[in-house]
Design an enzyme around this catalytic site. Structure first.
Site, mmCIF file in Angstrom:
data_model
loop_
_atom_site.group_PDB
_atom_site.id
_atom_site.type_symbol
_atom_site.label_atom_id
_atom_site.label_comp_id
_atom_site.label_asym_id
_atom_site.label_seq_id
_atom_site.Cartn_x
_atom_site.Cartn_y
_atom_site.Cartn_z
ATOM 1 N N CYS A 243 2.008 -8.424 -5.556
ATOM 2 C CA CYS A 243 2.596 -9.257 -6.603
ATOM 3 C C CYS A 243 1.856 -8.944 -7.902
ATOM 4 C CB CYS A 243 2.503 -10.736 -6.238
ATOM 5 S SG CYS A 243 0.850 -11.277 -5.754
ATOM 6 N N ASP B 297 6.519 -8.686 -4.354
ATOM 7 C CA ASP B 297 6.752 -7.936 -5.597
ATOM 8 C C ASP B 297 7.109 -8.875 -6.763
ATOM 9 O OD1 ASP B 297 6.737 -5.625 -7.162
ATOM 10 O OD2 ASP B 297 8.900 -5.363 -6.972
HETATM 11 C C1 0GY Z 1 6.730 -2.679 -8.558
HETATM 12 C C2 0GY Z 1 7.808 -1.828 -9.025
HETATM 13 C C3 0GY Z 1 8.025 -1.373 -10.291
HETATM 14 C C4 0GY Z 1 7.130 -1.502 -11.383
HETATM 15 C C5 0GY Z 1 5.796 -1.354 -11.331
HETATM 16 O O1 0GY Z 1 3.717 -1.260 -12.276
HETATM 17 C C6 0GY Z 1 4.912 -1.347 -12.499
HETATM 18 O O2 0GY Z 1 5.385 -1.416 -13.625
HETATM 19 O O3 0GY Z 1 5.187 -1.175 -10.191
HETATM 20 C C7 0GY Z 1 9.273 -0.651 -10.555
HETATM 21 O O4 0GY Z 1 9.725 -0.644 -11.709
HETATM 22 O O5 0GY Z 1 9.838 -0.042 -9.604
HETATM 23 O O6 0GY Z 1 6.131 -2.405 -7.522
HETATM 24 O O7 0GY Z 1 6.407 -3.649 -9.217
#
Ligand code: 0GY
Length: 301
Positions: free
Chosen positions: A32, A257
């Site tokens: 998260c 997430d």
């Molecule tokens: C997630 C997925 C995403 C984003 C990030 O660090 C982040 O910006 O991980 C995504 O856009 O697929 O795991 O939060």
């Protein structure tokens, strides 16, 4: 500060349902994020998106509603390598949150020790091209060497088509490696097909590689809809997660997430995401390993 939120950005669910599935005592949300609040913790200049604020208080309130006991807060790319929002959340968690940060290789030993004391146990390497600029592998290698003596691990995020190119780098890392969201399979393909087969081979051949069976809402093509009047949210993603849980029961983690960055079509009800768990871990023993034993070993040992 947040007026430049990325157009089309979807805010997290305002009122998630109370799950029917009761999480076991000690359950961990192992993926998260916190975003800002931007007024206190500005987003990084190099970010590829600007999210809504999603504070530690809102995260902790969600966890109380879902029955989540502990959490692992993972640095999101919108904060770059400025880990202050994450560390602030750890310090206000009463020891119930651990962290995975993003680092530059000029981090000092003193800074690493401070992060460790705050509850950080890992570093995230992100290879998703829409999210980050390229970092040379040697820099990442150097960071991995620095954190290994602390007993930390590496969390990696990449898309399935990039696994062949990243394979040697991953298997050469001298510490545990945790793959976000099952390596983002194309769930329109067969669970026994060559692409997911390569990912399964990575875990079969390398016992230091773990994965999070997270993000059915991100991977699913069928979406949250009911089928024939019955509730079957994210049904096409379930066989992938179930296969991983049953094949590698001691190296899997689960996470919400929250607050679900960069979703374009719908925002999941987090209560519904908890209710997916008994479909991917179908016995009490598998559920206990996924939700309690495995994350406790990796983050609280
Ligand atoms: C997630 C997925 C995403 C984003 C990030 O660090 C982040 O910006 O991980 C995504 O856009 O697929 O795991 O939060």
């Amino acid at each position: 500060m947040t007026s430049d939120i990325t157009p089309g950005w979807l805010n997290f669910h305002p009122d998630p349902s109370k799950p029917s599935f009761q999480l076991p005592p000690g359950a961990v949300d192992a993926h998260c994020h916190v975003f800002g609040p931007a007024a206190s913790f500005p987003f990084a200049p190099e970010r590829k998106y600007t999210p809504c604020d999603a504070s530690k208080e809102q995260l902790f309130a969600l966890h109380r509603r879902l029955g989540v006991d502990r959490s692992v807060i993972v640095q999101a790319t919108c904060h770059g390598s400025d880990n202050r929002a994450l560390v602030d959340a750890l310090l206000h968690s009463g020891g119930r949150a651990r962290g995975v940060v993003t680092l530059k290789n000029n981090v000092t030993d003193e800074e690493l020790q401070e992060l460790h004391s705050a509850g950080v146990r890992g570093v995230r390497f992100n290879f998703v091209k829409r999210l980050v600029d390229f970092t040379p592998r040697e820099e990442l290698q150097a960071i991995a060497q620095r954190i290994a003596p602390l007993g930390w691990h590496v969390v990696v995020y990449f898309e399935a088509q990039d696994l062949p190119e990243l394979w040697d780098f991953f298997v050469g890392l001298p510490l545990p490696v945790v793959v976000d969201h099952m390596g983002r399979p194309d769930v329109g393909e067969n669970v026994d097909g060559p692409s997911f087969g390569l990912f399964l081979r990575l875990l079969t051949e390398h016992s230091n590689i773990w994965t999070k069976v997270s993000c059915p809402e991100r991977l699913s093509l069928s979406g949250p809809a009911a089928l024939n009047g019955e509730s079957h949210p994210y049904r096409d993603a379930i066989p992938f997660a179930r296969k991983v849980v049953e094949t590698f029961p001691d190296r899997v983690l689960w996470g919400t997430d929250w607050p679900h960055p960069n979703l374009k079509d719908h925002m999941p009800d987090d209560g519904l995401l908890v209710d997916v768990i008994p479909r991917i871990a179908i016995t009490a023993e598998l559920q206990r390993k996924l939700l309690v034993d495995n994350p406790t070993r990796l983050y609280w040992a």
